[in-house]
Design a protein around this motif. Structure first.
Motif, PDB file in Angstrom:
ATOM      1  N   ARG A 172      27.843  12.550   0.518  1.00 41.74           N
ATOM      2  CA  ARG A 172      28.493  12.232  -0.758  1.00 41.74           C
ATOM      3  C   ARG A 172      27.454  11.786  -1.779  1.00 41.74           C
ATOM      4  N   LEU A 173      27.404  12.497  -2.887  1.00 43.15           N
ATOM      5  CA  LEU A 173      26.477  12.146  -3.960  1.00 43.15           C
ATOM      6  C   LEU A 173      26.920  10.851  -4.637  1.00 43.15           C
ATOM      7  N   PRO A 174      26.005  10.108  -5.251  1.00 41.55           N
ATOM      8  CA  PRO A 174      26.336   8.770  -5.761  1.00 41.55           C
ATOM      9  C   PRO A 174      27.132   8.753  -7.061  1.00 41.55           C
ATOM     10  N   HIS A 175      27.234   9.882  -7.757  1.00 41.13           N
ATOM     11  CA  HIS A 175      27.914   9.898  -9.052  1.00 41.13           C
ATOM     12  C   HIS A 175      29.095  10.861  -9.036  1.00 41.13           C
ATOM     13  N   ASP A 176      30.042  10.622  -9.948  1.00 44.37           N
ATOM     14  CA  ASP A 176      31.169  11.532 -10.092  1.00 44.37           C
ATOM     15  C   ASP A 176      30.694  12.908 -10.549  1.00 44.37           C
ATOM     16  N   ALA A 177      31.564  13.903 -10.363  1.00 44.97           N
ATOM     17  CA  ALA A 177      31.205  15.285 -10.674  1.00 44.97           C
ATOM     18  C   ALA A 177      30.781  15.458 -12.126  1.00 44.97           C
ATOM     19  N   GLY A 178      31.440  14.750 -13.043  1.00 42.83           N
ATOM     20  CA  GLY A 178      31.132  14.901 -14.458  1.00 42.83           C
ATOM     21  C   GLY A 178      29.719  14.489 -14.821  1.00 42.83           C
ATOM     22  N   SER A 196      25.434  17.559 -17.558  1.00 41.88           N
ATOM     23  CA  SER A 196      24.004  17.418 -17.822  1.00 41.88           C
ATOM     24  C   SER A 196      23.334  18.779 -17.950  1.00 41.88           C
ATOM     25  N   ASN A 197      22.311  18.855 -18.782  1.00 40.35           N
ATOM     26  CA  ASN A 197      21.509  20.074 -18.873  1.00 40.35           C
ATOM     27  C   ASN A 197      20.480  20.162 -17.749  1.00 40.35           C
ATOM     28  N   ILE A 220      21.395  19.705 -14.415  1.00 42.09           N
ATOM     29  CA  ILE A 220      22.301  19.587 -13.273  1.00 42.09           C
ATOM     30  C   ILE A 220      21.615  19.868 -11.948  1.00 42.09           C
ATOM     31  N   TRP A 221      20.828  20.942 -11.878  1.00 42.97           N
ATOM     32  CA  TRP A 221      20.234  21.336 -10.595  1.00 42.97           C
ATOM     33  C   TRP A 221      19.225  20.288 -10.120  1.00 42.97           C
ATOM     34  N   THR A 222      18.441  19.770 -11.044  1.00 43.27           N
ATOM     35  CA  THR A 222      17.451  18.752 -10.688  1.00 43.27           C
ATOM     36  C   THR A 222      18.119  17.452 -10.260  1.00 43.27           C
ATOM     37  N   LEU A 223      19.182  17.065 -10.964  1.00 46.14           N
ATOM     38  CA  LEU A 223      19.888  15.826 -10.623  1.00 46.14           C
ATOM     39  C   LEU A 223      20.474  15.903  -9.214  1.00 46.14           C
ATOM     40  N   ILE A 224      21.097  17.030  -8.896  1.00 39.46           N
ATOM     41  CA  ILE A 224      21.680  17.188  -7.562  1.00 39.46           C
ATOM     42  C   ILE A 224      20.590  17.166  -6.499  1.00 39.46           C
ATOM     43  N   GLN A 225      19.503  17.868  -6.746  1.00 45.08           N
ATOM     44  CA  GLN A 225      18.402  17.889  -5.778  1.00 45.08           C
ATOM     45  C   GLN A 225      17.832  16.489  -5.564  1.00 45.08           C
ATOM     46  N   ASN A 226      17.614  15.764  -6.643  1.00 48.76           N
ATOM     47  CA  ASN A 226      17.011  14.431  -6.532  1.00 48.76           C
ATOM     48  C   ASN A 226      17.904  13.456  -5.775  1.00 48.76           C
ATOM     49  N   ASP A 227      19.226  13.551  -5.985  1.00 47.15           N
ATOM     50  CA  ASP A 227      20.137  12.625  -5.314  1.00 47.15           C
ATOM     51  C   ASP A 227      20.443  13.051  -3.877  1.00 47.15           C
ATOM     52  N   ALA A 228      20.432  14.358  -3.627  1.00 44.95           N
ATOM     53  CA  ALA A 228      20.772  14.849  -2.287  1.00 44.95           C
ATOM     54  C   ALA A 228      19.613  14.718  -1.305  1.00 44.95           C
ATOM     55  N   PHE A 273      21.611  23.637  -1.477  1.00 47.59           N
ATOM     56  CA  PHE A 273      22.546  22.544  -1.739  1.00 47.59           C
ATOM     57  C   PHE A 273      23.907  23.172  -2.027  1.00 47.59           C
ATOM     58  N   SER A 274      24.893  22.869  -1.198  1.00 46.59           N
ATOM     59  CA  SER A 274      26.224  23.455  -1.338  1.00 46.59           C
ATOM     60  C   SER A 274      27.218  22.364  -1.720  1.00 46.59           C
ATOM     61  N   PHE A 275      27.999  22.599  -2.785  1.00 45.78           N
ATOM     62  CA  PHE A 275      28.895  21.562  -3.291  1.00 45.78           C
ATOM     63  C   PHE A 275      30.093  22.201  -3.988  1.00 45.78           C
ATOM     64  N   PRO A 276      31.220  21.465  -4.127  1.00 49.01           N
ATOM     65  CA  PRO A 276      32.399  22.003  -4.807  1.00 49.01           C
ATOM     66  C   PRO A 276      32.068  22.436  -6.228  1.00 49.01           C
ATOM     67  N   SER A 277      32.796  23.415  -6.714  1.00 48.24           N
ATOM     68  CA  SER A 277      32.497  24.000  -8.019  1.00 48.24           C
ATOM     69  C   SER A 277      32.583  22.983  -9.151  1.00 48.24           C
ATOM     70  N   LEU A 278      31.555  22.999  -9.996  1.00 51.91           N
ATOM     71  CA  LEU A 278      31.514  22.130 -11.172  1.00 51.91           C
ATOM     72  C   LEU A 278      31.831  22.897 -12.451  1.00 51.91           C
ATOM     73  N   LYS A 279      32.179  24.151 -12.299  1.00 47.91           N
ATOM     74  CA  LYS A 279      32.363  25.002 -13.471  1.00 47.91           C
ATOM     75  C   LYS A 279      33.540  24.567 -14.332  1.00 47.91           C
ATOM     76  N   ASP A 280      34.602  24.040 -13.707  1.00 50.02           N
ATOM     77  CA  ASP A 280      35.811  23.684 -14.448  1.00 50.02           C
ATOM     78  C   ASP A 280      35.918  22.195 -14.746  1.00 50.02           C
ATOM     79  N   VAL A 281      34.879  21.444 -14.462  1.00 48.67           N
ATOM     80  CA  VAL A 281      34.866  20.026 -14.811  1.00 48.67           C
ATOM     81  C   VAL A 281      34.820  19.897 -16.335  1.00 48.67           C
ATOM     82  N   PRO A 282      35.648  19.047 -16.950  1.00 47.73           N
ATOM     83  CA  PRO A 282      35.635  18.906 -18.419  1.00 47.73           C
ATOM     84  C   PRO A 282      34.234  18.648 -18.964  1.00 47.73           C
ATOM     85  N   GLY A 283      33.837  19.445 -19.951  1.00 51.11           N
ATOM     86  CA  GLY A 283      32.528  19.300 -20.565  1.00 51.11           C
ATOM     87  C   GLY A 283      31.395  19.908 -19.770  1.00 51.11           C
ATOM     88  N   SER A 284      31.723  20.675 -18.727  1.00 53.36           N
ATOM     89  CA  SER A 284      30.691  21.229 -17.853  1.00 53.36           C
ATOM     90  C   SER A 284      29.756  22.173 -18.600  1.00 53.36           C
TER      91      SER A 284
END
Length: 319
Positions: A108-114, A119-120, A122-130, A148-159
């Motif tokens: 489980r990553l430390p931050h909510d999906a949003g 973020s511009n 996104i890939w670096t943030l996920i890598q750094n936290d995972a 790194f495999s994770f639920p889709s972030l495409k439909d998150v508001p403001g994605s």
């Protein structure tokens, strides 16, 4: 045959290419197989040690406090050990192999999906936290590729996410946005890490595959894993890509004089046999590649005249 083309015919178990450097038409009969003509910039591939040999893959499953993944690792592990490994082994004629580990634990990553989706970076943030989460259980330096495999972030508001997945071109990491382990997605992104860009189609207005007024359509090579349509389990990497990766060493013939040349099917067997592609210099910027492959069944694999004509293709991209 460089700038004007030459006649190409094909047989049941191989193709005979008649190359005429003085000009002529360029056509191909669609049955029982398919001959392909690729226009490719003569660039260097990655180091052979990067694209050959055994590659250990670690697929790290992730989710978010507000976007939970309840799927198990079984389906992903089965796909990577089965059809994915077989495709890379066969496509490379045994030059590369895969040993995959899909984490049974979902970290489980430390931050909510949003936080990530908007973020511009996104890939670096996920890598750094995972990375530190998985490092508690795995020696990450022991793996050649990390996904790194994770639920889709495409439909998150403001994605800001526009691509379903992403990979480093010639790098170690790939991101599977959607959390699934579909064969095409993983095979395609893994191809980027090996050093391949997108497989494009050279679309021409008049059926002449070497028309300089054509345009490159990204992803539109329907016969390539690095393209985007058709049955992905039937597609293969094109011979130019295989050559860049060091998978066709000794099986490509450079044509410099008029003549008739035999080309064997490049997708026929895990073991490469004889000449699998012809390379013809067009100019200092482009080469033509001629190849022969099994005819694909299903109308979704063909568009317009690409079934009957030799199409020129150019390649780039990294998603």
């Amino acid at each position: 045959m460089p700038a004007q083309g030459g006649a190409v015919s094909q047989g049941l178990n191989g193709g005979c290419a008649t190359c005429n450097t003085g000009g002529g038409s360029t056509e191909a009969t669609p049955t029982p197989g398919r001959t392909g003509l690729v226009s490719a910039a003569p660039i260097a591939g990655p180091p052979k040690t990067w694209s050959t040999g055994l590659k250990k893959i670690l697929a790290i499953r992730l989710d978010f406090p507000d976007l939970i993944d309840i799927r198990t690792s079984d389906a992903g592990q089965k796909m990577m050990d089965g059809v994915l490994r077989q495709k890379y082994h066969d496509s490379s004629y045994g030059k590369t192999d895969l040993q995959s580990t899909v984490t049974p634990v979902v970290y489980r990553l430390p931050h909510d999906a949003g936080y990530y989706a908007t973020s511009n970076s996104i890939w670096t943030l996920i890598q750094n936290d995972a990375t530190p989460l998985a490092a508690a259980n795995y020696d990450l330096a022991a793996y050649d590729r990390i996904a790194f495999s994770f639920p889709s972030l495409k439909d998150v508001p403001g994605s800001t996410v526009r691509a379903m997945s992403h990979a480093q071109y010639g790098g170690k990491y790939m991101w599977l946005n959607g959390g699934g382990f579909g064969f095409y997605t993983v095979a395609h992104e893994l191809g980027h890490t090996y050093g391949l860009r997108h497989a494009n189609r050279w679309k021409v207005p008049d059926g002449n595959p070497v028309n300089s007024k054509g345009r490159s359509e990204e992803y539109a090579d329907n016969f390539d894993i690095m393209g985007d349509t058709g049955d992905p389990t039937l597609r293969d990497f094109n011979p130019w890509f295989k050559s860049l990766l060091g998978w066709m060493d000794g099986h490509v013939q450079t044509v410099t004089v008029n003549g008739t040349y035999r080309v064997n099917r490049f997708d026929n067997t895990p073991a490469a046999t004889g000449i699998l592609a012809l390379k013809i210099r067009k100019n200092n910027a482009l080469d033509y590649w001629i190849s022969y492959r099994l005819q694909l069944r299903g109308k979704s694999c063909y568009k317009g005249r690409s079934l009957y004509r030799l199409g020129t293709r150019r390649h780039h991209g990294n998603q």
